[in-house]
Design a protein around this motif. Structure first.
Motif, PDB file in Angstrom:
ATOM      1  N   VAL A  40      42.284  33.462  21.529  1.00 55.31           N
ATOM      2  CA  VAL A  40      41.682  34.290  22.563  1.00 55.31           C
ATOM      3  C   VAL A  40      40.778  35.314  21.869  1.00 55.31           C
ATOM      4  O   VAL A  40      41.268  36.163  21.115  1.00 55.31           O
ATOM      5  N   VAL A  41      39.484  35.229  22.112  1.00 53.02           N
ATOM      6  CA  VAL A  41      38.515  36.118  21.473  1.00 53.02           C
ATOM      7  C   VAL A  41      38.101  37.198  22.471  1.00 53.02           C
ATOM      8  O   VAL A  41      37.580  36.893  23.553  1.00 53.02           O
ATOM      9  N   ILE A  42      38.332  38.458  22.101  1.00 47.91           N
ATOM     10  CA  ILE A  42      38.047  39.593  22.984  1.00 47.91           C
ATOM     11  C   ILE A  42      37.057  40.527  22.291  1.00 47.91           C
ATOM     12  O   ILE A  42      37.441  41.299  21.402  1.00 47.91           O
ATOM     13  N   PRO A  43      35.778  40.493  22.664  1.00 50.91           N
ATOM     14  CA  PRO A  43      34.840  41.487  22.126  1.00 50.91           C
ATOM     15  C   PRO A  43      35.087  42.832  22.794  1.00 50.91           C
ATOM     16  O   PRO A  43      35.296  42.902  24.001  1.00 50.91           O
ATOM     17  N   ALA A  44      35.081  43.899  22.013  1.00 51.39           N
ATOM     18  CA  ALA A  44      35.411  45.206  22.581  1.00 51.39           C
ATOM     19  C   ALA A  44      34.562  46.294  21.939  1.00 51.39           C
ATOM     20  O   ALA A  44      34.423  46.351  20.716  1.00 51.39           O
ATOM     21  N   HIS A  45      34.002  47.133  22.786  1.00 51.76           N
ATOM     22  CA  HIS A  45      33.294  48.331  22.314  1.00 51.76           C
ATOM     23  C   HIS A  45      33.897  49.514  23.053  1.00 51.76           C
ATOM     24  O   HIS A  45      33.646  49.749  24.230  1.00 51.76           O
ATOM     25  N   GLY A  46      34.744  50.252  22.375  1.00 51.26           N
ATOM     26  CA  GLY A  46      35.484  51.337  23.022  1.00 51.26           C
ATOM     27  C   GLY A  46      36.862  50.880  23.459  1.00 51.26           C
ATOM     28  O   GLY A  46      37.869  51.461  23.091  1.00 51.26           O
ATOM     29  N   GLY A  47      36.915  49.837  24.273  1.00 53.03           N
ATOM     30  CA  GLY A  47      38.206  49.263  24.666  1.00 53.03           C
ATOM     31  C   GLY A  47      39.046  50.178  25.524  1.00 53.03           C
ATOM     32  O   GLY A  47      40.260  50.311  25.327  1.00 53.03           O
ATOM     33  N   ARG A  48      38.434  50.792  26.542  1.00 54.46           N
ATOM     34  CA  ARG A  48      39.153  51.758  27.387  1.00 54.46           C
ATOM     35  C   ARG A  48      40.347  51.119  28.094  1.00 54.46           C
ATOM     36  O   ARG A  48      41.385  51.754  28.271  1.00 54.46           O
TER      37      ARG A  48
ATOM     38  N   ASN B  30      27.138  38.638  19.313  1.00 54.34           N
ATOM     39  CA  ASN B  30      27.480  38.746  17.896  1.00 54.34           C
ATOM     40  C   ASN B  30      28.984  38.912  17.712  1.00 54.34           C
ATOM     41  O   ASN B  30      29.589  38.321  16.806  1.00 54.34           O
ATOM     42  N   ALA B  31      29.614  39.702  18.580  1.00 54.42           N
ATOM     43  CA  ALA B  31      31.057  39.930  18.478  1.00 54.42           C
ATOM     44  C   ALA B  31      31.849  38.657  18.791  1.00 54.42           C
ATOM     45  O   ALA B  31      32.818  38.333  18.097  1.00 54.42           O
ATOM     46  N   VAL B  32      31.437  37.931  19.825  1.00 54.22           N
ATOM     47  CA  VAL B  32      32.141  36.687  20.166  1.00 54.22           C
ATOM     48  C   VAL B  32      32.006  35.682  19.018  1.00 54.22           C
ATOM     49  O   VAL B  32      32.980  35.018  18.641  1.00 54.22           O
ATOM     50  N   ASN B  33      30.807  35.555  18.460  1.00 56.19           N
ATOM     51  CA  ASN B  33      30.619  34.641  17.333  1.00 56.19           C
ATOM     52  C   ASN B  33      31.491  35.046  16.142  1.00 56.19           C
ATOM     53  O   ASN B  33      32.069  34.184  15.459  1.00 56.19           O
ATOM     54  N   THR B  34      31.586  36.343  15.908  1.00 53.75           N
ATOM     55  CA  THR B  34      32.434  36.832  14.808  1.00 53.75           C
ATOM     56  C   THR B  34      33.876  36.397  15.021  1.00 53.75           C
ATOM     57  O   THR B  34      34.548  35.934  14.086  1.00 53.75           O
TER      58      THR B  34
ATOM     59  N   VAL C  89      40.906  40.563  18.541  1.00 57.19           N
ATOM     60  CA  VAL C  89      40.178  41.682  19.119  1.00 57.19           C
ATOM     61  C   VAL C  89      39.047  42.024  18.152  1.00 57.19           C
ATOM     62  O   VAL C  89      39.301  42.401  17.001  1.00 57.19           O
ATOM     63  N   VAL C  90      37.807  41.877  18.620  1.00 57.51           N
ATOM     64  CA  VAL C  90      36.640  42.096  17.768  1.00 57.51           C
ATOM     65  C   VAL C  90      36.046  43.456  18.099  1.00 57.51           C
ATOM     66  O   VAL C  90      35.467  43.653  19.172  1.00 57.51           O
ATOM     67  N   ASP C  91      36.207  44.416  17.191  1.00 53.11           N
ATOM     68  CA  ASP C  91      35.708  45.774  17.395  1.00 53.11           C
ATOM     69  C   ASP C  91      34.213  45.797  17.079  1.00 53.11           C
ATOM     70  O   ASP C  91      33.794  45.724  15.926  1.00 53.11           O
ATOM     71  N   ASP C  92      33.412  45.934  18.141  1.00 54.14           N
ATOM     72  CA  ASP C  92      31.953  45.912  18.005  1.00 54.14           C
ATOM     73  C   ASP C  92      31.407  47.324  17.816  1.00 54.14           C
ATOM     74  O   ASP C  92      30.727  47.867  18.672  1.00 54.14           O
ATOM     75  N   GLY C  93      31.760  47.937  16.683  1.00 56.59           N
ATOM     76  CA  GLY C  93      31.204  49.239  16.340  1.00 56.59           C
ATOM     77  C   GLY C  93      31.714  50.398  17.162  1.00 56.59           C
ATOM     78  O   GLY C  93      30.967  51.346  17.431  1.00 56.59           O
TER      79      GLY C  93
END
Length: 536
Positions: free
Chosen positions: A31-39, A94-98, A62-66
């Motif tokens: 399960v790929v979860i791109p997240a920026h902040g992740g509230r 980019n985050a999903v690919n990572t 969980v992919v932390d996108d900066g």
């Protein structure tokens, strides 16, 4: 897994998934979860910790996108959860690919960081991939205002209705499309509803389609789904895979700007969005049709005429591919005029700097991401309405290949073909190396054969100010007259005279004359070429 079934169009009815809770999963899921902040990430992870899919077969990335401050994982989460930080680039694609590049599972499940899936969500989507491997499964979603619930409450709830007021939820527009098209079985473009928040596919299919495009910052899910369609996949929505999206979609907050932000990305990359390509004279990143011409053994006059006709048709959204032994042409010292490869080199240099023409030694199995490919003899130039009429024919019933029989001498039949990329992509998946692609396409999309008159319409009878002594015989239709007529803005055929031949652009054009001094289009072209080559 059984042998791959040859599914017709997007009709997945022959595939029967196992019943929820009554089977034994075997394939690992990432399960790929791109997240920026992740509230709302803690609620998403809590829901994943309560999934019915076996915990030892599910990892969560969980992919932390900066994020600033960086994301930290909550205590309540699935056992096999990893936090990956994006090192280069940014954005959802980019985050999903990572995450997908780091995934160990055979199935990649894409999920948003503000989604709360039901307990059966992962199982519902993954079960289809145990049956066959060229599906993309799509989960359902509704939009709700984030309520005051805790991660512990989410993990203990048996149904989403225990946590959220589903009667007040905003339904997704994709669910209405799914219902209207018999679960996408009757959809003409099912990739439209494969939006980002939740879908699953085999990892090798994800990578074979090229992953998400990191240059697409809005509409990245639709663009990726379009390329998946060109790869030949079948899209399967599963109503059992319910989820809620915490917060209203961007379209509800600023619809005008949200729509505008997506347009340039999809206009350049999704040629089937004809509504985004109405401006004439524009050039787009991905063409609507790739025109493939094999130039081996052809004269330079034939090639020039074929390329000119291809680029000057009523359908301008095209690219031309010339297939020939170009790689044999070295750049070392040689006699320019005495070069044995003079003709081939001449053609290479003639088209080398035309951005709409490319030179390759061997064509690819499919023209993806272009949705259509035309292939025909180089000595039969396209009529200016040929491509539009061929596409019109195949779009009526989504035919996979249209074959037009051309007149010609010899035992080998001469044909022109318009091929649908999604049909070719599926045939490549199902037929395997050396397999009969047309046999597969006949099963999955159908092959249609037609005579050439409609696609290479005859030139009109010549206009005359004096009454004719007797009616002239009608010109025989066929590709030999493909270069007749002049470019115009309209494309519908208009009768030149009652019962007579038609003019594709509605204007008078000279028909091939007979007798001494007749100037056929071919002779006129040849004269122009000779004149251009004659020294001053």
């Amino acid at each position: 897994m059984d042998a791959r079934p040859a599914l017709r169009q997007n009709d997945y009815s022959p595939v029967t998934p196992p019943e929820l809770g009554a089977w034994s999963p075997a394939l690992p899921v990432s399960v790929v979860i791109p997240a920026h902040g992740g509230r709302h990430l803690e609620l998403t992870l809590a829901a994943l910790a309560a999934q019915t899919y076996p915990a030892h077969l599910m990892e969560v990335l969980v992919v932390d996108d900066g994020s600033e401050p960086p994301i930290t994982l909550p205590e309540l989460r699935p056992l096999r959860t990893r936090l990956i930080r994006v090192e280069t680039g940014w954005g959802i694609s980019n985050a999903v690919n990572t995450g997908a590049n780091a995934a160990d599972g055979e199935i990649v499940q894409r999920l948003d960081a503000d989604m709360v899936p039901c307990r059966e969500h992962i199982e519902a989507l993954a079960r289809w991939h145990h049956v066959t491997d060229y599906l993309v499964t799509i989960g359902m979603k509704k939009f709700v205002e984030p309520p005051e619930v805790t991660a512990r409450q989410v993990s203990l709830a048996r149904h989403l209705g225990e946590l959220f007021d589903l009667d007040a939820a905003v339904p997704s527009s994709t669910e209405a499309t799914i219902a209207r098209t018999d679960g996408l079985r009757a959809s003409r473009n099912p990739y439209h509803v494969c939006t980002g928040p939740t879908f699953a596919l085999r990892r090798d299919v994800f990578h074979a389609a090229g992953g998400l495009d990191p240059n697409v910052l809005r509409g990245e899910d639709t663009e990726f789904a379009y390329r998946l369609a060109m790869h030949g996949v079948v899209f399967v929505p599963d109503p059992a895979a319910q989820a809620v999206h915490l917060g209203l979609p961007a379209q509800h907050l600023d619809r005008e700007r949200a729509v505008r932000a997506v347009e340039p990305y999809l206009a350049h990359r999704v040629p089937l969005r004809r509504d985004l390509r109405k401006e004439r004279g524009r050039r787009w990143l991905v063409p609507y049709v790739e025109i493939v011409l094999d130039v081996a053994g052809a004269t330079q006059e034939q090639v020039r005429a074929a390329v000119s006709a291809a680029l000057d048709g009523s359908l301008q959204d095209v690219a031309v591919t010339l297939v020939g032994p170009w790689s044999r042409l070295g750049d070392g010292r040689r006699s320019v005029l005495g070069d044995p490869a003079f003709e081939l080199r001449f053609m290479r240099d003639l088209f080398a700097h035309d951005e709409r023409v490319r030179l390759i030694d061997e064509e690819a199995p499919t023209p993806a991401p272009a949705p259509f490919r035309y292939r025909g003899p180089v000595d039969v130039p396209l009529h200016r309405v040929t491509l539009e009429r061929m596409i019109e024919t195949v779009q009526k019933d989504l035919t996979g290949v249209l074959v037009v029989d051309l007149p010609g001498a010899g035992a080998e039949p001469r044909t022109a073909r318009l091929e649908r990329t999604s049909a070719l992509g599926r045939a490549v998946l199902l037929a395997g190396a050396g397999g009969d692609l047309d046999a597969v396409i006949e099963t999955t999309h159908g092959i249609r054969r037609e005579s050439p008159e409609h696609y290479w319409p005859p030139a009109p009878a010549p206009a005359s100010s004096k009454p004719a002594a007797s009616p002239a015989p009608a010109a025989s239709p066929g590709p030999a007259q493909a270069s007749g007529g002049r470019p115009g803005s309209a494309t519908a055929a208009t009768p030149a005279q009652p019962g007579g031949p038609t003019v594709p652009d509605g204007r008078a054009a000279a028909a091939p004359a007979t007798g001494t001094g007749a100037r056929t289009p071919e002779r006129t072209l040849l004269r122009r070429l000779k004149s251009a080559l004659r020294p001053d």
